[in-house]
Design a protein around this motif. Sequence first.
Motif, PDB file in Angstrom:
ATOM      1  N   LEU A 106       0.817  -1.209   0.000  1.00 29.88           N
ATOM      2  CA  LEU A 106       0.000   0.000   0.000  1.00 29.88           C
ATOM      3  C   LEU A 106       0.855   1.264   0.000  1.00 29.88           C
ATOM      4  N   LYS A 107       0.501   2.182  -0.914  1.00 27.47           N
ATOM      5  CA  LYS A 107       1.131   3.497  -0.951  1.00 27.47           C
ATOM      6  C   LYS A 107       0.060   4.525  -0.610  1.00 27.47           C
ATOM      7  N   THR A 108       0.305   5.271   0.457  1.00 19.00           N
ATOM      8  CA  THR A 108      -0.663   6.239   0.964  1.00 19.00           C
ATOM      9  C   THR A 108      -0.164   7.648   0.728  1.00 19.00           C
ATOM     10  N   ASN A 109      -0.994   8.465   0.090  1.00 21.85           N
ATOM     11  CA  ASN A 109      -0.648   9.875  -0.093  1.00 21.85           C
ATOM     12  C   ASN A 109      -1.001  10.713   1.120  1.00 21.85           C
ATOM     13  N   PHE A 110      -2.006  10.246   1.867  1.00 23.31           N
ATOM     14  CA  PHE A 110      -2.524  11.061   2.965  1.00 23.31           C
ATOM     15  C   PHE A 110      -3.314  10.176   3.906  1.00 23.31           C
ATOM     16  N   GLN A 111      -3.139  10.403   5.202  1.00 21.15           N
ATOM     17  CA  GLN A 111      -4.006   9.785   6.207  1.00 21.15           C
ATOM     18  C   GLN A 111      -4.097  10.752   7.381  1.00 21.15           C
ATOM     19  N   LEU A 164      -2.300   9.225  -8.359  1.00 14.82           N
ATOM     20  CA  LEU A 164      -0.980   9.587  -8.874  1.00 14.82           C
ATOM     21  C   LEU A 164      -0.824  11.082  -9.128  1.00 14.82           C
ATOM     22  N   CYS A 165      -1.944  11.799  -9.268  1.00 20.72           N
ATOM     23  CA  CYS A 165      -1.908  13.247  -9.538  1.00 20.72           C
ATOM     24  C   CYS A 165      -1.073  13.568 -10.773  1.00 20.72           C
ATOM     25  N   LYS A 166      -1.162  12.722 -11.779  1.00 20.80           N
ATOM     26  CA  LYS A 166      -0.400  12.925 -13.007  1.00 20.80           C
ATOM     27  C   LYS A 166      -1.306  13.186 -14.213  1.00 20.80           C
ATOM     28  N   GLY A 167      -2.552  13.505 -13.941  1.00 22.33           N
ATOM     29  CA  GLY A 167      -3.470  13.811 -15.024  1.00 22.33           C
ATOM     30  C   GLY A 167      -4.553  12.763 -15.187  1.00 22.33           C
ATOM     31  N   ILE A 168      -5.710  13.201 -15.649  1.00 21.54           N
ATOM     32  CA  ILE A 168      -6.844  12.304 -15.840  1.00 21.54           C
ATOM     33  C   ILE A 168      -6.639  11.434 -17.079  1.00 21.54           C
ATOM     34  N   ASP A 169      -7.429  10.391 -17.196  1.00 27.60           N
ATOM     35  CA  ASP A 169      -7.463   9.577 -18.413  1.00 27.60           C
ATOM     36  C   ASP A 169      -8.487  10.219 -19.348  1.00 27.60           C
ATOM     37  N   GLY A 170      -8.010  11.132 -20.177  1.00 30.39           N
ATOM     38  CA  GLY A 170      -8.897  11.906 -21.027  1.00 30.39           C
ATOM     39  C   GLY A 170      -9.664  11.060 -22.025  1.00 30.39           C
ATOM     40  N   GLU A 171      -9.056  10.012 -22.520  1.00 35.76           N
ATOM     41  CA  GLU A 171      -9.749   9.160 -23.490  1.00 35.76           C
ATOM     42  C   GLU A 171     -10.929   8.454 -22.848  1.00 35.76           C
ATOM     43  N   LEU A 172     -10.757   8.020 -21.613  1.00 43.49           N
ATOM     44  CA  LEU A 172     -11.869   7.377 -20.902  1.00 43.49           C
ATOM     45  C   LEU A 172     -12.983   8.380 -20.644  1.00 43.49           C
ATOM     46  N   GLY A 207      -9.126  14.162  -5.445  1.00 41.48           N
ATOM     47  CA  GLY A 207      -8.778  13.635  -4.139  1.00 41.48           C
ATOM     48  C   GLY A 207      -7.403  14.066  -3.677  1.00 41.48           C
ATOM     49  N   SER A 208      -6.385  13.302  -4.049  1.00 44.87           N
ATOM     50  CA  SER A 208      -5.041  13.503  -3.507  1.00 44.87           C
ATOM     51  C   SER A 208      -4.461  14.881  -3.779  1.00 44.87           C
ATOM     52  N   ALA A 209      -4.901  15.537  -4.846  1.00 43.45           N
ATOM     53  CA  ALA A 209      -4.358  16.863  -5.175  1.00 43.45           C
ATOM     54  C   ALA A 209      -4.938  17.977  -4.314  1.00 43.45           C
ATOM     55  N   LEU A 210      -6.028  17.703  -3.581  1.00 41.94           N
ATOM     56  CA  LEU A 210      -6.701  18.741  -2.779  1.00 41.94           C
ATOM     57  C   LEU A 210      -5.917  19.081  -1.516  1.00 41.94           C
ATOM     58  N   ASP A 211      -5.927  20.353  -1.166  1.00 41.53           N
ATOM     59  CA  ASP A 211      -5.194  20.780   0.030  1.00 41.53           C
ATOM     60  C   ASP A 211      -5.758  20.167   1.307  1.00 41.53           C
ATOM     61  N   GLY A 239      -2.716  17.747  -0.361  1.00 39.11           N
ATOM     62  CA  GLY A 239      -2.217  17.998  -1.699  1.00 39.11           C
ATOM     63  C   GLY A 239      -1.843  19.450  -1.923  1.00 39.11           C
ATOM     64  N   THR A 240      -1.164  19.702  -3.035  1.00 42.57           N
ATOM     65  CA  THR A 240      -0.717  21.061  -3.355  1.00 42.57           C
ATOM     66  C   THR A 240      -1.252  21.551  -4.705  1.00 42.57           C
ATOM     67  N   GLY A 241      -2.011  20.715  -5.405  1.00 33.49           N
ATOM     68  CA  GLY A 241      -2.449  21.082  -6.748  1.00 33.49           C
ATOM     69  C   GLY A 241      -3.710  21.918  -6.800  1.00 33.49           C
TER      70      GLY A 241
END
Length: 283
Positions: free
Chosen positions: A43-48, A199-207, A247-251, A255-257
């Motif tokens: 498990l990789k956790t960005n925030f808890q 991952l905060c690396k961008g959405i899956d735009g095609e989906l 989610g993860s990008a929210l302050d 998050g910082t995005g």
Amino acid sequence: FFGFFSLSSMKRRCTLFRPCIDIYAGKVSQIVGGTLTGLEGDLKTNFQDAEKDSSWFAELYKRDGLTGGHVIMLGPNPDNKSAALRALGAYPNGLQVGGGITPDNARVFLEAGASHVIVTSFLFSGDKFDMDKLSGMRDTVGKDKLVVDLSCRRKESGWFVATNRWQTVTSFAITEANLASLENHCAEFLIHAADVEGLCKGIDGELVKLLGSCVTIPTTYAGGARSLEDLQLVDGLSEGKVDLTIGSALDIFGGTGVRYEQCVAYNREAAAGRRCDVAPETH
């Protein structure tokens, strides 16, 4: 929600921000979706959040008038259920709930304040979608209280629903025909793109574009969002037919995005018609 164009304003519907409360080990968390294998070391956790209870986030969303958010119980830990119930109690009829939902326990969550229950793994027998199970769940809770979670992984031939904490890729593809076969049985779809979730690396735009071309019921996409501009991106790709969870990008989740207040302001502007002003084409 549908039609997408208002006859009075001639403005199409806007993509909206939808909030979330993901719960792991009884605490509000943000994880990298593909790492939820059930093995602690994976498990990789960005925030808890060890301090703010799930109810704090629910009260925040209630204060700001955010609707259609989801509470997801990540794993069978009984503390997850307790935390979910506290969130539902803090914002009655304002949040959906998912994670291990079956006909046997669905009513408990609805009676505790959930607006809808979200189901995925229960609807499958092995890797096959079971329409009889969907019918049974619909008959138990009612179509208007049921959200079908079609969270998926990408393969060479397209996107396929993933169950069992997104580890088991099924044979059920995200296609126009498959989505159409489900729409008469549920109120909404929820789709996490498991490959980019957390991952905060961008959405899956095609989906997102595929979903926008197919769906005729309210649909929320989650996975990879990293900035406020992703709301505009999803809006453009889906023509306003798909909402976005950040989610993860929210302050508020470390998050910082994206600042949470920006998302609230965006929704208010959308509701006032200041975000989507594309008139329908005339022929």
